[in-house]
Structures are given as structure tokens and as C-alpha cells.
Design a protein around this motif. Structure first.
Motif, short mmCIF file in Angstrom:
data_model
loop_
_atom_site.label_atom_id
_atom_site.label_comp_id
_atom_site.label_asym_id
_atom_site.label_seq_id
_atom_site.Cartn_x
_atom_site.Cartn_y
_atom_site.Cartn_z
N LEU A 1 0.84 -1.19 0.00
CA LEU A 1 0.00 0.00 0.00
C LEU A 1 0.88 1.24 0.00
CD1 LEU A 1 -2.62 -1.02 2.70
CD2 LEU A 1 -2.89 -1.05 0.23
N PRO A 2 0.72 2.10 -0.98
CA PRO A 2 1.52 3.33 -0.99
C PRO A 2 1.00 4.32 0.05
CG PRO A 2 0.08 3.25 -2.89
CD PRO A 2 -0.12 1.97 -2.15
N ILE A 3 1.82 4.62 1.04
CA ILE A 3 1.48 5.58 2.09
C ILE A 3 2.44 6.75 1.96
CG2 ILE A 3 1.32 5.93 4.59
CD1 ILE A 3 -0.71 3.91 3.65
N LEU B 1 -0.97 6.81 7.35
CA LEU B 1 -0.96 5.49 7.98
C LEU B 1 -1.83 5.50 9.23
CD1 LEU B 1 0.12 2.60 8.12
CD2 LEU B 1 2.08 3.49 9.39
N ILE B 2 -1.71 6.54 10.04
CA ILE B 2 -2.52 6.65 11.25
C ILE B 2 -4.00 6.72 10.90
CG2 ILE B 2 -3.06 8.17 13.20
CD1 ILE B 2 -0.01 8.88 13.19
N SER C 1 -9.31 4.20 10.73
CA SER C 1 -10.48 3.81 9.92
C SER C 1 -10.73 2.31 10.00
CB SER C 1 -10.27 4.21 8.46
OG SER C 1 -10.16 5.59 8.34
N LEU C 2 -9.66 1.53 9.93
CA LEU C 2 -9.82 0.08 10.05
C LEU C 2 -10.39 -0.31 11.40
CD1 LEU C 2 -6.51 -1.09 8.34
CD2 LEU C 2 -8.83 -1.47 7.49
N ILE D 1 -5.18 -6.80 7.97
CA ILE D 1 -4.58 -5.61 7.36
C ILE D 1 -4.09 -4.66 8.45
CG2 ILE D 1 -5.06 -3.54 6.00
CD1 ILE D 1 -7.05 -5.33 4.37
N LEU D 2 -4.89 -4.49 9.49
CA LEU D 2 -4.52 -3.60 10.58
C LEU D 2 -3.25 -4.09 11.27
CD1 LEU D 2 -5.26 -1.13 12.31
CD2 LEU D 2 -6.55 -2.68 13.76
#
Length: 92
Positions: free
Chosen positions: A27-29, A35-36, A41-42, A72-73
């Protein structure tokens, strides 16, 4: 290396680890605030799905969604931080 070469070589979503041959999603961050925001959100969505599951019915689809959001988290955190959290939870 010019920008096009960089994009061609490094900006693929599905990646393969050369040592283990396991696949993962990249995932491009852009920065840590993204990221936070993604992690928050997750967490909010996991909480929402858990509440919905308690109110209605336990479906395999709901459980699968919760599982993948949690996975994912968890992989978005560094292993050292997760190890520290695990040790802290053991003492509680």
C-alpha cells in the motif's frame, strides 16, 4: 533512475517476497499521518462490523470481513511494536 523506471519497478500493488515466495499487498502511504488515518479507519470499521454482527446474525461474510480488516490492521504495525503490545497485555 528516472521516475518512469521507478514506477515500473516499484509501484506494483501485489508483491512477492523473493526469499519466502509469499505474496503480499503493498500500500503506498505518503506519510505517517496517512498510515494513522488508515489504522483508525480500520479500527472503526472493525468495531462497526462487530456491533452489526451482535445485533443481527453471524454470517460467514461478516466474519470474513472482520478477519481481513484485522489482518490488514495488524500488518500495518511494526513487529517490534506488536511484540511490545503482546508483552504489555500479558502483564495486565
Amino acid at each position: 533512475m528516472n521516475p518512469q523506471e521507478f514506477k515500473t519497478r516499484y509501484l506494483h500493488t501485489l508483491q512477492t517476497d523473493p526469499k519466502t515466495k509469499r505474496h503480499y499487498i503493498k500500500l503506498p502511504i505518503a506519510d505517517l499521518s496517512e498510515l494513522i488515518y488508515m489504522q483508525e479507519s480500520l479500527l472503526e470499521n472493525i468495531l462497526l462490523l462487530t456491533k452489526l454482527e451482535k445485533r443481527h446474525y453471524k454470517s460467514e461474510q461478516m466474519q470474513s470481513a472482520i478477519y481481513w480488516l484485522c489482518k490488514i490492521l495488524l500488518v500495518s504495525y511494526p513487529n517490534t511494536e506488536l511484540d511490545g503490545l503482546s508483552e504489555w497485555l500479558k502483564t495486565e
